[in-house]
Motif scaffolding. Structure first.
Motif, mmCIF file in Angstrom:
data_model
loop_
_atom_site.group_PDB
_atom_site.id
_atom_site.type_symbol
_atom_site.label_atom_id
_atom_site.label_comp_id
_atom_site.label_asym_id
_atom_site.label_seq_id
_atom_site.Cartn_x
_atom_site.Cartn_y
_atom_site.Cartn_z
ATOM 1 N N PRO A 59 34.374 26.439 40.886
ATOM 2 C CA PRO A 59 34.783 26.603 39.616
ATOM 3 C C PRO A 59 36.424 27.470 40.309
ATOM 4 O O PRO A 59 36.552 27.394 41.802
ATOM 5 C CB PRO A 59 34.494 28.680 39.563
ATOM 6 C CG PRO A 59 33.233 28.444 40.044
ATOM 7 C CD PRO A 59 33.150 26.693 40.902
ATOM 8 N N SER A 60 37.295 27.730 39.546
ATOM 9 C CA SER A 60 38.499 27.600 40.730
ATOM 10 C C SER A 60 39.014 29.143 40.712
ATOM 11 O O SER A 60 38.315 30.018 40.402
ATOM 12 C CB SER A 60 39.991 27.649 39.430
ATOM 13 O OG SER A 60 39.926 28.520 38.592
ATOM 14 N N ASP A 61 40.115 29.296 41.932
ATOM 15 C CA ASP A 61 40.555 30.808 42.071
ATOM 16 C C ASP A 61 40.506 32.242 40.719
ATOM 17 O O ASP A 61 39.633 32.867 41.290
ATOM 18 C CB ASP A 61 41.732 30.871 43.824
ATOM 19 C CG ASP A 61 41.544 30.433 44.407
ATOM 20 O OD1 ASP A 61 39.655 30.815 44.918
ATOM 21 O OD2 ASP A 61 42.088 29.599 45.429
ATOM 22 N N SER A 62 41.464 31.284 40.240
ATOM 23 C CA SER A 62 41.363 31.802 38.563
ATOM 24 C C SER A 62 39.560 31.960 38.113
ATOM 25 O O SER A 62 40.260 33.568 37.091
ATOM 26 C CB SER A 62 42.506 30.719 37.817
ATOM 27 O OG SER A 62 43.784 31.240 38.161
ATOM 28 N N GLN A 63 39.159 31.586 37.956
ATOM 29 C CA GLN A 63 38.407 32.140 37.331
ATOM 30 C C GLN A 63 37.016 32.741 38.292
ATOM 31 O O GLN A 63 36.422 33.583 37.253
ATOM 32 C CB GLN A 63 37.442 30.271 37.068
ATOM 33 C CG GLN A 63 37.901 29.323 36.396
ATOM 34 C CD GLN A 63 37.370 28.227 35.891
ATOM 35 O OE1 GLN A 63 37.185 27.263 37.019
ATOM 36 N NE2 GLN A 63 37.449 26.927 34.635
ATOM 37 N N ARG A 64 37.275 32.720 39.249
ATOM 38 C CA ARG A 64 36.304 33.319 40.170
ATOM 39 C C ARG A 64 37.310 35.039 40.581
ATOM 40 O O ARG A 64 36.309 35.580 40.540
ATOM 41 C CB ARG A 64 36.971 32.504 41.806
ATOM 42 C CG ARG A 64 35.584 31.520 41.609
ATOM 43 C CD ARG A 64 35.487 30.993 43.694
ATOM 44 N NE ARG A 64 34.554 30.001 42.922
ATOM 45 C CZ ARG A 64 34.781 29.102 44.501
ATOM 46 N NH1 ARG A 64 35.959 29.073 45.367
ATOM 47 N NH2 ARG A 64 33.899 28.186 44.306
ATOM 48 N N ASP A 66 38.558 36.112 37.720
ATOM 49 C CA ASP A 66 38.075 36.789 36.394
ATOM 50 C C ASP A 66 36.957 37.214 36.361
ATOM 51 O O ASP A 66 36.665 38.099 35.694
ATOM 52 C CB ASP A 66 38.370 35.504 35.328
ATOM 53 C CG ASP A 66 38.518 36.615 33.823
ATOM 54 O OD1 ASP A 66 37.468 36.493 34.197
ATOM 55 O OD2 ASP A 66 38.818 36.152 33.193
ATOM 56 N N ALA A 67 36.105 36.377 37.000
ATOM 57 C CA ALA A 67 34.866 36.723 37.501
ATOM 58 C C ALA A 67 35.113 38.026 38.388
ATOM 59 O O ALA A 67 33.613 39.050 37.812
ATOM 60 C CB ALA A 67 34.069 35.595 37.825
ATOM 61 N N ARG A 70 35.474 40.893 35.698
ATOM 62 C CA ARG A 70 34.402 41.440 34.935
ATOM 63 C C ARG A 70 33.546 42.243 35.567
ATOM 64 O O ARG A 70 32.386 42.609 34.885
ATOM 65 C CB ARG A 70 34.286 40.381 34.039
ATOM 66 C CG ARG A 70 36.018 39.582 32.966
ATOM 67 C CD ARG A 70 35.448 38.487 32.676
ATOM 68 N NE ARG A 70 37.373 38.328 31.935
ATOM 69 C CZ ARG A 70 37.256 38.431 31.155
ATOM 70 N NH1 ARG A 70 36.302 39.602 30.477
ATOM 71 N NH2 ARG A 70 38.404 38.200 29.804
ATOM 72 N N ASP A 120 45.262 37.693 33.233
ATOM 73 C CA ASP A 120 46.417 36.748 33.195
ATOM 74 C C ASP A 120 47.248 36.600 34.136
ATOM 75 O O ASP A 120 47.266 37.873 34.809
ATOM 76 C CB ASP A 120 46.485 36.105 31.474
ATOM 77 C CG ASP A 120 47.071 37.013 30.783
ATOM 78 O OD1 ASP A 120 47.720 38.731 31.489
ATOM 79 O OD2 ASP A 120 47.855 37.279 29.645
#
Length: 168
Positions: A59-64, A66-67, A70, A120
């Motif tokens: 996963p990218s930093d953005s995905q991490r 986001d996770a 959440r 975002d």
């Protein structure tokens, strides 16, 4: 460990000693070969892990980020501030730990549910990041309220964690 064709498990110490004994004391060559094989396995495993972590599957930093957001708010909604703070940065945990028992108990009474609609506008600067979170806040006995917030995060031990103290 995989078994060789004879069905006996491979034991490096025993097999090297037996091999050396069969050769009449010339045990250094099998030992060096064994160490070389072990080094290739260790280095090869490290290279494979690095490729896996930097490859398309990681996963990218953005995905991490986001996770991480959440996970924090999901825990806050389900288990309360005492549990959620364990998923926050060290500075937030220290701030929570400094609260009196009465303050901690009061925070556990005011439960809320946060439903995240979107995350975002993620901006990463080194080990810090910000993200825009849009959601709906539900407090018992009140109407849902739409909320937009800039979340601050900090990367600690390889994990992105919500860090509200960075936003002050």
């Amino acid at each position: 460990m995989t078994l060789p064709p004879g069905g006996q498990p491979y034991n490096p110490a025993t097999d090297i000693q037996q091999s050396a004994g069969k050769r009449g004391g010339g045990g250094r060559k099998p030992l060096f070969v064994g160490l070389a094989v072990a080094a290739v396995v260790v280095v090869g495993g490290g290279v494979a892990a690095a490729v896996s972590l930097s490859g398309k599957d990681s996963p990218s930093d953005s995905q991490r980020i986001d996770a991480g957001i959440r996970d924090f708010y999901g825990t806050l909604s389900a288990k309360g501030p005492g549990a959620a703070v364990t998923k926050a940065c060290a500075a937030d945990r220290a701030e929570y730990d400094a609260l009196s028992t009465a303050q901690k108990n009061a925070s556990e009474q005011g439960r809320m549910d946060i439903r995240i609609v979107s995350i975002d506008q993620i901006v990463v600067t080194g080990d810090r990041a910000t993200a825009k979170m849009v959601g709906a806040l539900s407090v018992s006995g009140a109407d849902d309220k739409s909320t937009t917030a800039t979340e601050h995060l900090r990367k600690e031990e390889g994990t992105w964690k919500v860090c509200s103290t960075d936003g002050r």
